[in-house]
Scaffold this active site. Structure first.
Site, PDB file in Angstrom:
ATOM      1  N   ASN A 264      80.438  28.863 -17.196  1.00 17.62           N
ATOM      2  CA  ASN A 264      79.862  28.991 -18.532  1.00 17.62           C
ATOM      3  C   ASN A 264      78.354  28.845 -18.352  1.00 17.62           C
ATOM      4  O   ASN A 264      77.860  27.747 -18.103  1.00 17.62           O
ATOM      5  CB  ASN A 264      80.440  27.868 -19.421  1.00 17.62           C
ATOM      6  N   TRP A 265      77.662  29.966 -18.466  1.00 17.35           N
ATOM      7  CA  TRP A 265      76.223  29.935 -18.192  1.00 17.35           C
ATOM      8  C   TRP A 265      75.410  29.369 -19.351  1.00 17.35           C
ATOM      9  O   TRP A 265      74.193  29.189 -19.232  1.00 17.35           O
ATOM     10  CB  TRP A 265      75.713  31.349 -17.826  1.00 17.35           C
ATOM     11  N   LYS A 266      76.061  29.152 -20.470  1.00 18.26           N
ATOM     12  CA  LYS A 266      75.388  28.599 -21.660  1.00 18.26           C
ATOM     13  C   LYS A 266      74.129  29.428 -21.986  1.00 18.26           C
ATOM     14  O   LYS A 266      74.125  30.626 -21.768  1.00 18.26           O
ATOM     15  CB  LYS A 266      75.098  27.111 -21.467  1.00 18.26           C
TER      16      LYS A 266
ATOM     17  N   GLY B 207      79.706  24.328 -15.999  1.00 16.42           N
ATOM     18  CA  GLY B 207      78.397  24.647 -16.576  1.00 16.42           C
ATOM     19  C   GLY B 207      77.350  24.692 -15.484  1.00 16.42           C
ATOM     20  O   GLY B 207      77.199  25.687 -14.765  1.00 16.42           O
ATOM     21  N   GLY B 208      76.633  23.587 -15.310  1.00 18.36           N
ATOM     22  CA  GLY B 208      75.505  23.519 -14.377  1.00 18.36           C
ATOM     23  C   GLY B 208      75.755  24.122 -13.002  1.00 18.36           C
ATOM     24  O   GLY B 208      74.960  24.935 -12.522  1.00 18.36           O
TER      25      GLY B 208
ATOM     26  N   GLU C 203      87.706  19.020 -21.740  1.00 19.16           N
ATOM     27  CA  GLU C 203      86.345  18.665 -21.350  1.00 19.16           C
ATOM     28  C   GLU C 203      85.933  17.382 -22.052  1.00 19.16           C
ATOM     29  O   GLU C 203      85.485  17.426 -23.209  1.00 19.16           O
ATOM     30  CB  GLU C 203      85.380  19.792 -21.749  1.00 19.16           C
TER      31      GLU C 203
ATOM     32  N   GLU D 196      79.738  21.706 -27.352  1.00 14.14           N
ATOM     33  CA  GLU D 196      78.400  21.958 -27.906  1.00 14.14           C
ATOM     34  C   GLU D 196      78.509  22.696 -29.241  1.00 14.14           C
ATOM     35  O   GLU D 196      77.688  22.515 -30.133  1.00 14.14           O
ATOM     36  CB  GLU D 196      77.554  22.736 -26.885  1.00 14.14           C
TER      37      GLU D 196
ATOM     38  N   HIS E 280      83.886  24.944 -27.782  1.00 15.34           N
ATOM     39  CA  HIS E 280      83.183  24.146 -26.768  1.00 15.34           C
ATOM     40  C   HIS E 280      82.541  22.942 -27.468  1.00 15.34           C
ATOM     41  O   HIS E 280      82.123  23.049 -28.624  1.00 15.34           O
ATOM     42  CB  HIS E 280      82.119  24.999 -26.079  1.00 15.34           C
TER      43      HIS E 280
ATOM     44  N   SER F  63      80.934  18.300 -15.493  1.00 16.63           N
ATOM     45  CA  SER F  63      80.329  17.926 -14.210  1.00 16.63           C
ATOM     46  C   SER F  63      81.179  18.277 -12.991  1.00 16.63           C
ATOM     47  O   SER F  63      81.192  17.534 -11.996  1.00 16.63           O
ATOM     48  CB  SER F  63      79.955  16.430 -14.202  1.00 16.63           C
TER      49      SER F  63
ATOM     50  N   GLY G 250      77.602  17.846 -18.487  1.00 18.11           N
ATOM     51  CA  GLY G 250      76.165  17.881 -18.197  1.00 18.11           C
ATOM     52  C   GLY G 250      75.575  16.519 -17.873  1.00 18.11           C
ATOM     53  O   GLY G 250      74.370  16.350 -17.813  1.00 18.11           O
TER      54      GLY G 250
HETATM   55  P1  PGA Z   1      78.832  20.957 -16.881  1.00 16.69           P
HETATM   56  O1  PGA Z   1      79.318  21.738 -18.208  1.00 16.69           O
HETATM   57  O2  PGA Z   1      79.639  21.513 -15.749  1.00 16.69           O
HETATM   58  O3  PGA Z   1      77.370  21.268 -16.780  1.00 16.69           O
HETATM   59  O4  PGA Z   1      79.117  19.516 -17.113  1.00 16.69           O
HETATM   60  C1  PGA Z   1      80.679  21.995 -18.411  1.00 16.69           C
HETATM   61  C2  PGA Z   1      80.883  22.734 -19.704  1.00 16.69           C
HETATM   62  O5  PGA Z   1      80.155  22.480 -20.664  1.00 16.69           O
HETATM   63  O6  PGA Z   1      81.779  23.592 -19.792  1.00 16.69           O
END
Ligand code: PGA
Length: 252
Positions: free
Chosen positions: A9-11, A235-236, A168, A98, A96, A214, A174
């Site tokens: 997920n590149w956000k 994500g990251g 999650e 967020e 998600h 993470s 993050g």
């Molecule tokens: P992260 O994000 O790997 O940066 O913790 C995961 C996500 O939000 O799907």
């Protein structure tokens, strides 16, 4: 049997040109995946077309980070299922944390999005997970169970083969604080049990339940080794070619 879905997920990162270049690197390094492993990347909407062109014919699938629950019309700033389908999108991340916490999406809206995505032939990745304060209060199981039940409301058993759930924990996203494989496994088992109760054992056994929060190249193996963890939503670490490749090519 269910498959592992290793998803990036590149956000809100990478411009369309950067996304195109990065996708090229991934296509050359992510191939010859085992039969039970799928890879997916979800760039920003603005880069879906560019990335879709690059990954066409490769082993990497295209995902979107959100969807609107209506067919079309006056919804400024939103994106429709038809637009995503036209760009070759197969998966869509829904609910998600967020979206839930920054944009105040609630279970009802998330459920509408899940139903609409399925109706249009997209595969929803329904995200669920507790806040730190909910875990500390000891209500993780109730919170997650309710999110699963509410998110899947009205989803027909025949559609469940197209649904993915991502667990999650919000405190792990993050933050670098990954849930231990044991902590994650406990919640994954609860999610699968909830799906047994809502549908049946066969549907639950075939459901892919990803872990997210993470996930990195150095913790993925332990997580994927757990009985009920079937992939990762990353994500990251999905923004670095070497890390994401290692995550996709995890070792159990
Ligand atoms: P992260 O994000 O790997 O940066 O913790 C995961 C996500 O939000 O799907």
């Amino acid at each position: 049997m269910r498959k592992y879905l290793m998803a990036g997920n590149w956000k809100m990162n990478l411009t369309p040109s950067e996304s195109r270049e990065f996708a090229k690197q991934l296509v050359s390094s992510i191939k010859d995946l085992p039969n039970d492993v799928l890879a997916m990347i979800a760039p920003t909407f603005a880069a879906l077309q560019a990335v879709g062109e690059v990954i066409k014919g490769s082993e990497i699938k295209l995902g979107a980070q959100n969807i609107n629950e209506n067919e079309s019309g006056a919804y400024t700033g939103e994106i429709s299922a038809n637009m995503l389908l036209d760009l070759g999108v197969e998966y869509v991340i829904i609910g998600h944390s967020e979206r839930r916490h920054i944009y105040k999406e609630n279970d009802e809206l998330i459920n509408k999005k899940v139903l609409f995505a399925l109706k249009k032939g997209l595969k929803p990745i329904l995200c669920v997970g507790e806040l730190l304060e909910e875990r500390e209060k000891g209500i993780t199981n109730d919170v997650v169970k309710n999110q699963v039940i509410n998110g899947l409301k009205g989803v027909d058993a025949s559609e469940m083969k197209n649904v993915v759930i991502a667990y999650e924990p919000v405190w792990a996203i993050g933050t670098g604080k990954v849930a231990t494989p044991e902590i994650a496994e406990e919640v994954h088992a609860l999610i699968r049990k909830t799906v047994v109760d809502l549908y049946n054992k066969e549907i639950a056994d075939n459901l892919t339940i990803q872990y997210g929060g993470s996930v990195k190249d150095d913790n993925v193996d332990g997580l994927m080794g757990m009985a009920n963890i079937d992939g990762a939503l990353v994500g990251g670490a999905s923004l670095k070619a070497d890390s994401f490749k290692r995550i996709v090519k995890f070792e159990k």
